[in-house]
Write a protein that holds these residues in place. Structure first.
Motif, short mmCIF file in Angstrom:
data_model
loop_
_atom_site.label_atom_id
_atom_site.label_comp_id
_atom_site.label_asym_id
_atom_site.label_seq_id
_atom_site.Cartn_x
_atom_site.Cartn_y
_atom_site.Cartn_z
N ALA B 14 22.83 -0.45 62.99
CA ALA B 14 21.81 -0.82 62.58
C ALA B 14 20.59 -0.22 63.57
O ALA B 14 19.46 0.30 63.09
CB ALA B 14 21.41 -2.36 62.91
N SER B 17 19.65 3.05 62.22
CA SER B 17 18.84 3.02 61.22
C SER B 17 17.58 2.78 61.65
O SER B 17 16.46 3.49 61.10
CB SER B 17 19.33 1.92 60.25
OG SER B 17 20.79 2.08 60.07
N VAL B 18 17.31 1.89 62.50
CA VAL B 18 16.07 1.43 63.12
C VAL B 18 15.30 2.76 63.77
O VAL B 18 14.29 3.16 63.58
CB VAL B 18 15.77 0.34 64.13
CG1 VAL B 18 14.63 0.28 64.88
CG2 VAL B 18 16.36 -0.68 63.63
N THR B 20 16.12 5.92 62.94
CA THR B 20 15.91 6.86 61.81
C THR B 20 14.41 6.35 61.26
O THR B 20 13.52 7.22 60.91
CB THR B 20 16.90 6.92 60.86
OG1 THR B 20 18.16 7.32 61.60
CG2 THR B 20 16.57 8.00 60.03
N LEU B 21 14.41 5.11 60.95
CA LEU B 21 13.06 4.74 60.34
C LEU B 21 11.78 5.00 61.18
O LEU B 21 10.77 5.52 60.70
CB LEU B 21 13.32 3.25 60.23
CG LEU B 21 12.01 2.33 59.47
CD1 LEU B 21 11.98 2.97 58.15
CD2 LEU B 21 12.41 0.94 59.56
#
Lengths: 197, 422
Positions: B14, B17-18, B20-21
């Motif tokens: 997670a 992912s954060v 990357t976002l």
């Protein structure tokens, strides 16, 4: 302990499923989410060509300029203004667009009208793609001795959300200018030029 | 697998992912390569006719373009000076195997029949006819007979003898001048432009740019056929070549010569019997000299052009083939809608490098920009409006002001010292 593990197993499975779903969701969001939200100003994004200050009747040509060390010299032609090339391109949603021009004590400078600008008045930048309209948020006098301390806030590119910063000299004492005058405005609308052919 | 490990692993996924976002906008905000091109900008009587800008950016994985790379000259709104010809504006980007960006652009204007060449090969226009642009017309209706100078050089006795006829002579000469100017029409100031274009490249090795102006010249066309060349622009000018075009004695001479016949016959007719004793040539020369004086603003400064205009900054270059203005001093006699023309503006860079995945995971913060220098001084004020075309005078004026300031300071000190001694 075995009994406790057995009792917690469904909870662990639920947590696992939740975190997994969240992670996958975030990865998918990262891939499909737009890089930034398009604003009205994006439509006319581009290097500035002309600065217009309708309330003081000013329309002047904009040319790109560079820093000399940490000195930002306006164009030698005092009827033009300079866009600091390392500042934000008008229409950007990050950074701030920095433009400077000369005030001429005897008149005729491209930014002689800056002290007459008022909060809420409009300032426009014409780009190759159209026109970006800004609304003035503040007009401030900064003594030259205090400019270095405020430089990062006024000209730094890590913040600003695409706002416009206009700066020239002010406070003529008969020999020299003692202050800078800084006008800060935010973009509120843009109009694009239609392409033909 | 223990639950804590599962939770920790999921949390890491997670977090990645954060990250990357958060990094996604940063990737989009900093292109690996970029270039843009604009064929023509015309500031005409407050209207802005321009060809738009064609831009290319590369995010490291693909090129994105915006704008029109094949604008039609008929689409230049707000003006009627340019209606036939070929516009070119093209830009391209690339990324090499090691992820470093390069870009190229070219832009320009040529006559009909020119062929377009894609950016990256230098110029983007070949062949084609020259096109003609009327930059303005000379308005001779403002010429006038100046009473005080007509009799210059004649002896006092003759001046006294002529006084009684001046009342009819001067209006007759003024009328002859008006008729002569009307018959002469409005000489046109023209630009001949072959292919005028610029190009640039920005590569990891550096930036470069150039311009070429084929068959570019300025001339005055006297109604009736006489063409007087003002300046022929160099085909390959050095960067930032300034050219100030004068009207020149040829044009002023042609105008005064054309008016001479009418004025001479009017003078002879009005003088009648006095013509025998009055030096008519001297009177006529006085009038013609005065007309030449009136035309001096355009004799000195008519058009100003910068050829192969180049500005460079870290990793970026902007080249404009031709940047031309009708000078304000000339506008007394030049009836012109054209205030400012730029032809062929190409911009390349700044380019960067594809960010590696490891670096992508680092969230973007202000520190990315804060290491770059920001202005701490903005010297944006001058005391007087100096002549823009005369830097030497500006320097002289600054030196004079410095001397005056020094003198004033000295005088002040002397006065202060005297006061102390009292």
């Amino acid at each position: 302990m075995t009994g406790l593990t057995r009792r917690l197993a469904p909870l662990a499975a639920a947590v696992r499923a939740l975190v997994g779903t969240l992670a996958v969701g975030l990865v998918v969001a990262a891939l499909v989410w737009p890089a930034h939200t398009e604003t009205v100003a994006d439509l006319a994004k581009g290097a500035p060509r002309r600065l217009e200050m309708p309330s003081v009747g000013t329309k002047v040509r904009v040319v790109p300029i560079d820093l000399n060390g940490t000195t930002l010299n306006p164009p030698e032609d005092y009827t033009e203004v300079g866009w600091w090339r390392r500042s934000a391109v008008p229409g950007s949603t990050t950074g701030q667009t920095v433009i400077t021009g000369h005030t001429v004590h005897t008149g005729g400078g491209s930014m002689n009208g800056l002290p007459d600008l008022k909060v809420d008045q409009e300032v426009d930048l014409v780009t190759g793609a159209g026109k970006i309209q800004y609304e003035i948020d503040s007009v401030q006098i900064v003594p030259k001795s205090q400019l270095p301390a405020k430089a990062k806030s006024l000209f730094g590119q890590g913040h600003g959300e695409g706002r416009l910063v206009l700066i020239t000299c002010d406070d003529w004492d008969g020999h020299d200018y003692l202050s800078n005058i800084v006008v800060i405005a935010h973009p509120f609308a843009s109009a694009t030029k239609a392409h033909h052919g | 697998m223990r639950p804590s490990m599962i939770v920790r692993g999921a949390a890491l996924v997670a977090a990645a992912s954060v990250a990357t976002l958060a990094a996604a906008p940063a990737l989009a905000a900093d292109p690996v390569a970029q270039a843009s091109a604009s064929a023509v900008t015309l500031d005409v009587a407050g209207q802005n006719g321009y060809s738009g800008t064609f831009s290319a950016t590369n995010d490291g994985s693909k090129q994105t373009t915006s704008g029109n790379d094949k604008p039609l000259i008929t689409a230049l709104g707000g003006q009627s000076l340019l209606s036939v010809g070929t516009l070119a504006q093209d830009a391209t980007t690339s990324v090499d195997a090691s992820g470093r960006g390069s870009s190229a652009a070219c832009a320009g204007l040529a006559g009909q029949g020119a062929s377009l060449v894609a950016a990256g090969s230098g110029n983007c226009l070949t062949g084609g006819n020259a096109l003609q642009l009327e930059a303005g017309t000379l308005d001779l209706s403002k010429l006038q007979i100046v009473q005080g100078t007509v009799l210059n050089g004649l002896d006092q006795q003759l001046q006294s003898a002529l006084q009684p006829v001046l009342g009819t002579l001067l209006p007759a000469l003024s009328q002859a001048l008006t008729q002569g100017a009307k018959a002469l029409g409005n000489p046109g100031i023209f630009l001949d432009l072959g292919a005028v274009q610029s190009n640039c490249t920005a590569t990891p090795a550096g930036v470069s740019g150039d311009s070429s102006l084929a068959n570019a010249a300025a001339y005055v066309q006297i109604p009736g056929g006489q063409r007087i060349d003002l300046v022929k622009l160099p085909v390959h000018p050095a960067p930032n070549t300034d050219v100030v075009t004068k009207l020149g004695s040829g044009v002023v001479g042609a105008i005064t010569s054309a008016l001479k016949t009418d004025l001479a016959s009017t003078l002879g007719g009005q003088l009648g019997a006095l013509g025998v004793v009055v030096d008519q040539t001297a009177v006529l020369n006085n009038i013609l000299d005065q007309l030449g004086e009136q035309l001096k603003p355009i004799d000195n400064d008519l058009l100003k052009a910068t050829l192969n205009k180049q500005t460079k900054s870290d990793g970026a270059i902007t080249v404009t083939a031709l940047d031309l203005s009708v000078l304000p001093a000339a506008q007394q006699f030049v009836h012109s809608d054209l205030l400012h023309l730029t032809v062929g503006t190409s911009t390349c860079g700044p380019n960067g490098r594809v960010v590696t995945p490891a670096a992508v995971a680092v969230p973007k913060s202000d520190t990315h920009h804060s290491s770059n220098p920001v202005p701490t001084t903005v010297p944006a004020g001058v005391a007087d409006a100096y002549p823009l075309s005369d830097h030497a005078l500006t320097a002289g004026r600054v030196a004079l002001l410095a001397l005056v300031g020094l003198g004033a300071t000295g005088a002040g000190l002397v006065g202060y010292r005297r006061r102390l001694h009292r």
